[in-house]
Design a protein around this motif. Structure first.
Motif, PDB file in Angstrom:
ATOM      1  N   LEU A 134     -39.621 -66.884  -2.193  1.00 21.33           N
ATOM      2  CA  LEU A 134     -39.323 -65.271  -2.048  1.00 21.33           C
ATOM      3  C   LEU A 134     -40.548 -64.707  -1.884  1.00 21.33           C
ATOM      4  N   GLU A 135     -41.778 -65.451  -2.879  1.00 21.64           N
ATOM      5  CA  GLU A 135     -43.319 -64.325  -3.413  1.00 21.64           C
ATOM      6  C   GLU A 135     -43.903 -64.646  -2.500  1.00 21.64           C
ATOM      7  N   ARG A 136     -43.461 -66.139  -2.180  1.00 23.57           N
ATOM      8  CA  ARG A 136     -43.985 -66.860  -0.415  1.00 23.57           C
ATOM      9  C   ARG A 136     -43.932 -65.707   1.035  1.00 23.57           C
ATOM     10  N   PHE A 137     -42.415 -66.249   1.124  1.00 28.65           N
ATOM     11  CA  PHE A 137     -41.690 -65.977   2.574  1.00 28.65           C
ATOM     12  C   PHE A 137     -41.488 -64.605   2.353  1.00 28.65           C
ATOM     13  N   PHE A 138     -41.229 -63.901   1.531  1.00 27.22           N
ATOM     14  CA  PHE A 138     -40.820 -62.746   1.568  1.00 27.22           C
ATOM     15  C   PHE A 138     -41.487 -61.091   1.125  1.00 27.22           C
ATOM     16  N   VAL A 139     -41.242 -59.939   1.837  1.00 26.12           N
ATOM     17  CA  VAL A 139     -42.041 -58.846   0.978  1.00 26.12           C
ATOM     18  C   VAL A 139     -40.734 -58.285   0.998  1.00 26.12           C
ATOM     19  N   ARG A 140     -40.971 -57.398  -0.784  1.00 31.42           N
ATOM     20  CA  ARG A 140     -39.711 -56.626  -1.374  1.00 31.42           C
ATOM     21  C   ARG A 140     -39.674 -55.419  -0.798  1.00 31.42           C
ATOM     22  N   ARG A 141     -38.332 -55.314  -0.085  1.00 30.77           N
ATOM     23  CA  ARG A 141     -37.865 -53.365   0.372  1.00 30.77           C
ATOM     24  C   ARG A 141     -37.052 -53.134   0.642  1.00 30.77           C
ATOM     25  N   ASP A 142     -36.753 -51.686   0.216  1.00 29.76           N
ATOM     26  CA  ASP A 142     -35.245 -51.269  -0.710  1.00 29.76           C
ATOM     27  C   ASP A 142     -34.317 -51.867   0.039  1.00 29.76           C
ATOM     28  N   SER A 144     -34.040 -59.579  13.250  1.00 32.34           N
ATOM     29  CA  SER A 144     -34.616 -58.571  12.145  1.00 32.34           C
ATOM     30  C   SER A 144     -35.432 -58.876  10.647  1.00 32.34           C
ATOM     31  N   ALA A 145     -35.134 -60.218  10.623  1.00 31.11           N
ATOM     32  CA  ALA A 145     -36.066 -60.457   9.293  1.00 31.11           C
ATOM     33  C   ALA A 145     -35.999 -60.110   8.289  1.00 31.11           C
ATOM     34  N   VAL A 146     -34.786 -59.364   7.564  1.00 35.57           N
ATOM     35  CA  VAL A 146     -34.567 -58.520   7.133  1.00 35.57           C
ATOM     36  C   VAL A 146     -33.282 -59.016   5.653  1.00 35.57           C
ATOM     37  N   TYR A 147     -32.683 -59.105   4.703  1.00 42.98           N
ATOM     38  CA  TYR A 147     -31.818 -59.887   4.575  1.00 42.98           C
ATOM     39  C   TYR A 147     -31.548 -59.528   3.315  1.00 42.98           C
ATOM     40  N   ARG A 148     -30.451 -58.898   3.095  1.00 45.96           N
ATOM     41  CA  ARG A 148     -30.008 -58.360   1.535  1.00 45.96           C
ATOM     42  C   ARG A 148     -29.772 -59.355   0.121  1.00 45.96           C
ATOM     43  N   ASP A 149     -30.219 -58.298  -0.787  1.00 46.99           N
ATOM     44  CA  ASP A 149     -30.462 -59.737  -1.852  1.00 46.99           C
ATOM     45  C   ASP A 149     -29.028 -60.663  -2.289  1.00 46.99           C
ATOM     46  N   GLY A 181     -33.388 -54.987   0.966  1.00 48.36           N
ATOM     47  CA  GLY A 181     -33.469 -56.295   0.483  1.00 48.36           C
ATOM     48  C   GLY A 181     -35.143 -56.741   0.405  1.00 48.36           C
ATOM     49  N   TYR A 182     -34.682 -57.561   1.685  1.00 42.29           N
ATOM     50  CA  TYR A 182     -36.206 -58.267   1.409  1.00 42.29           C
ATOM     51  C   TYR A 182     -36.412 -58.985   2.648  1.00 42.29           C
ATOM     52  N   GLU A 183     -37.743 -58.962   3.247  1.00 37.72           N
ATOM     53  CA  GLU A 183     -37.989 -58.768   4.283  1.00 37.72           C
ATOM     54  C   GLU A 183     -38.989 -60.372   4.547  1.00 37.72           C
ATOM     55  N   ILE A 184     -39.101 -60.599   5.887  1.00 33.41           N
ATOM     56  CA  ILE A 184     -40.088 -62.023   6.187  1.00 33.41           C
ATOM     57  C   ILE A 184     -40.939 -61.811   6.202  1.00 33.41           C
TER      58      ILE A 184
END
Length: 71
Positions: free
Chosen positions: A30-38, A14-19, A40-43
């Motif tokens: 976090l800034e380099r490998f993830f995108v902020r989503r509602d 799924s590539a989505v992780y909670r905070d 949590g974070y998505e890879i």
């Protein structure tokens, strides 16, 4: 017998992780490998293109081609 449970595989796919799941990840990573989503974070999409999460039995199935790492 598989060494990875289905729930862990589904989470990785799924590539989505909670905070709270990423509490130990540095702000720089976090800034380099993830995108902020509602939710949590998505890879990052480019990183996800490079990684395949799949159950695989190395004894019974031929390996993937161009495989760099098995974990």
């Amino acid at each position: 017998q598989e060494d990875v449970d289905d729930q862990a595989l589904a989470q990785a796919t799924s590539a989505v992780y909670r905070d709270d799941a990423l509490r130990g990840v540095s702000p720089a990573r976090l800034e380099r490998f993830f995108v902020r989503r509602d939710s949590g974070y998505e890879i990052d999409r480019e990183l996800r293109k490079r990684v395949v999460f799949a159950p695989h039995n190395l004894l019974a199935d031929p390996p993937f081609t161009r495989m760099d790492m098995v974990s």
